[in-house]
Design a protein around this motif. Structure first.
Motif, PDB file in Angstrom:
ATOM      1  N   ARG A 105      -6.250  16.012 -24.195  1.00  0.00           N
ATOM      2  CA  ARG A 105      -5.779  17.011 -23.216  1.00  0.00           C
ATOM      3  C   ARG A 105      -6.669  18.239 -23.392  1.00  0.00           C
ATOM      4  N   VAL A 106      -7.417  18.551 -22.336  1.00  0.00           N
ATOM      5  CA  VAL A 106      -8.402  19.615 -22.377  1.00  0.00           C
ATOM      6  C   VAL A 106      -7.917  20.782 -21.518  1.00  0.00           C
ATOM      7  N   ALA A 107      -7.892  21.988 -22.108  1.00  0.00           N
ATOM      8  CA  ALA A 107      -7.458  23.181 -21.385  1.00  0.00           C
ATOM      9  C   ALA A 107      -8.659  24.083 -21.114  1.00  0.00           C
ATOM     10  N   ILE A 108      -8.725  24.591 -19.884  1.00  0.00           N
ATOM     11  CA  ILE A 108      -9.788  25.507 -19.494  1.00  0.00           C
ATOM     12  C   ILE A 108      -9.130  26.760 -18.915  1.00  0.00           C
ATOM     13  N   PRO A 109      -9.359  27.947 -19.530  1.00  0.00           N
ATOM     14  CA  PRO A 109      -8.807  29.186 -18.978  1.00  0.00           C
ATOM     15  C   PRO A 109      -9.583  29.572 -17.713  1.00  0.00           C
ATOM     16  N   TYR A 160      -4.322  28.179 -16.886  1.00  0.00           N
ATOM     17  CA  TYR A 160      -5.111  27.141 -17.548  1.00  0.00           C
ATOM     18  C   TYR A 160      -5.082  25.897 -16.676  1.00  0.00           C
ATOM     19  N   GLU A 161      -6.236  25.313 -16.479  1.00  0.00           N
ATOM     20  CA  GLU A 161      -6.289  24.004 -15.853  1.00  0.00           C
ATOM     21  C   GLU A 161      -6.348  23.008 -17.001  1.00  0.00           C
ATOM     22  N   ILE A 162      -5.430  22.071 -16.979  1.00  0.00           N
ATOM     23  CA  ILE A 162      -5.315  21.100 -18.064  1.00  0.00           C
ATOM     24  C   ILE A 162      -5.637  19.709 -17.527  1.00  0.00           C
ATOM     25  N   PHE A 163      -6.560  19.053 -18.208  1.00  0.00           N
ATOM     26  CA  PHE A 163      -6.994  17.720 -17.808  1.00  0.00           C
ATOM     27  C   PHE A 163      -6.552  16.713 -18.856  1.00  0.00           C
ATOM     28  N   GLU A 164      -5.890  15.655 -18.420  1.00  0.00           N
ATOM     29  CA  GLU A 164      -5.539  14.541 -19.304  1.00  0.00           C
ATOM     30  C   GLU A 164      -6.617  13.489 -19.158  1.00  0.00           C
ATOM     31  N   ARG A 195      -7.231  11.322 -15.943  1.00  0.00           N
ATOM     32  CA  ARG A 195      -6.064  10.618 -15.401  1.00  0.00           C
ATOM     33  C   ARG A 195      -5.169  11.555 -14.598  1.00  0.00           C
ATOM     34  N   LYS A 196      -5.197  12.832 -14.980  1.00  0.00           N
ATOM     35  CA  LYS A 196      -4.304  13.787 -14.319  1.00  0.00           C
ATOM     36  C   LYS A 196      -4.804  15.192 -14.635  1.00  0.00           C
ATOM     37  N   SER A 197      -4.609  16.105 -13.688  1.00  0.00           N
ATOM     38  CA  SER A 197      -4.885  17.506 -13.984  1.00  0.00           C
ATOM     39  C   SER A 197      -3.700  18.328 -13.487  1.00  0.00           C
ATOM     40  N   SER A 198      -3.469  19.441 -14.159  1.00  0.00           N
ATOM     41  CA  SER A 198      -2.360  20.311 -13.782  1.00  0.00           C
ATOM     42  C   SER A 198      -2.732  21.749 -14.101  1.00  0.00           C
ATOM     43  N   VAL A 199      -1.957  22.665 -13.558  1.00  0.00           N
ATOM     44  CA  VAL A 199      -2.160  24.088 -13.791  1.00  0.00           C
ATOM     45  C   VAL A 199      -0.946  24.613 -14.543  1.00  0.00           C
ATOM     46  N   PRO A 209     -13.931  24.424 -13.113  1.00  0.00           N
ATOM     47  CA  PRO A 209     -13.304  23.468 -14.044  1.00  0.00           C
ATOM     48  C   PRO A 209     -13.769  22.032 -13.808  1.00  0.00           C
ATOM     49  N   GLU A 210     -14.020  21.661 -12.572  1.00  0.00           N
ATOM     50  CA  GLU A 210     -14.471  20.303 -12.266  1.00  0.00           C
ATOM     51  C   GLU A 210     -15.832  20.025 -12.906  1.00  0.00           C
ATOM     52  N   ASN A 211     -16.760  20.993 -12.804  1.00  0.00           N
ATOM     53  CA  ASN A 211     -18.077  20.796 -13.415  1.00  0.00           C
ATOM     54  C   ASN A 211     -17.991  20.774 -14.934  1.00  0.00           C
ATOM     55  N   LEU A 212     -17.148  21.647 -15.486  1.00  0.00           N
ATOM     56  CA  LEU A 212     -17.011  21.703 -16.940  1.00  0.00           C
ATOM     57  C   LEU A 212     -16.396  20.426 -17.499  1.00  0.00           C
ATOM     58  N   ILE A 213     -15.381  19.900 -16.826  1.00  0.00           N
ATOM     59  CA  ILE A 213     -14.759  18.672 -17.335  1.00  0.00           C
ATOM     60  C   ILE A 213     -15.731  17.497 -17.176  1.00  0.00           C
ATOM     61  N   GLY A 214     -16.579  17.538 -16.150  1.00  0.00           N
ATOM     62  CA  GLY A 214     -17.621  16.526 -16.003  1.00  0.00           C
ATOM     63  C   GLY A 214     -18.587  16.575 -17.174  1.00  0.00           C
ATOM     64  N   ASP A 215     -19.006  17.794 -17.557  1.00  0.00           N
ATOM     65  CA  ASP A 215     -19.882  17.950 -18.729  1.00  0.00           C
ATOM     66  C   ASP A 215     -19.192  17.445 -19.988  1.00  0.00           C
TER      67      ASP A 215
END
Length: 114
Positions: free
Chosen positions: A3-7, A23-27, A34-38, A90-96
C-alpha cells in the motif's frame, strides 16, 4: 500486497510531506495497481502522520521533502520512505514505483539531514 501513499497538493506530489490536501493510496498486488483511493488525514500534527498511515496498512510513502524528525518516526513504524522524488502526478509516480524507477535523491536527503 503493498500500500503506497503519496501526499498530494495541486494534483501532484506535495512539496512538503505535511503540506498536502490528501493522500492518494494505491494498493498493489502482483506488480499491478488493484485499487486506488483518496484519504484525508484526521490528525492534528505532522508528527502523527506516520502512525496514521501505519494504521491504514501503508507500506511505502513517496515524498519530496520531509523533516528529518519525521523520517525516524517512519522507521519506527517500518514504513519505507522514498525521499526527494520529483514532483509529478500520482499516476506517473506510481508507474515509476511499479517499474522500479523510484530512487531517493541523495542531495535532498543530505539537505534534510544536515
Amino acid at each position: 500486497m503493498r500500500r503506497v501513499a503519496i501526499p498530494i497538493a495541486d494534483n501532484k506530489l506535495s512539496e512538503y510531506f505535511g503540506g498536502c490536501n490528501f493522500y492518494e493510496i494505491f494498493e498493489i498486488e502482483d506488480g499491478a495497481v488493484r485499487k486506488s483511493s483518496v484519504e484525508i488525514p484526521t490528525v492534528e500534527t505532522v508528527d502523527e502522520l506516520p502512525q496514521w498511515l501505519e494504521q491504514r496498512g501503508i507500506t511505502d510513502v513517496i515524498v519530496f521533502k520531509i523533516k528529518k524528525e519525521i523520517i525516524s518516526l517512519f522507521a519506527s513504524q517500518k514504513i519505507n520512505l522514498f525521499v526527494g522524488i520529483h514532483q509529478d502526478t500520482p499516476e506517473n509516480l506510481i508507474g515509476d514505483y511499479l517499474n522500479g524507477n523510484l530512487e531517493s535523491d541523495k542531495e535532498i536527503i543530505q539537505e534534510i539531514t544536515h
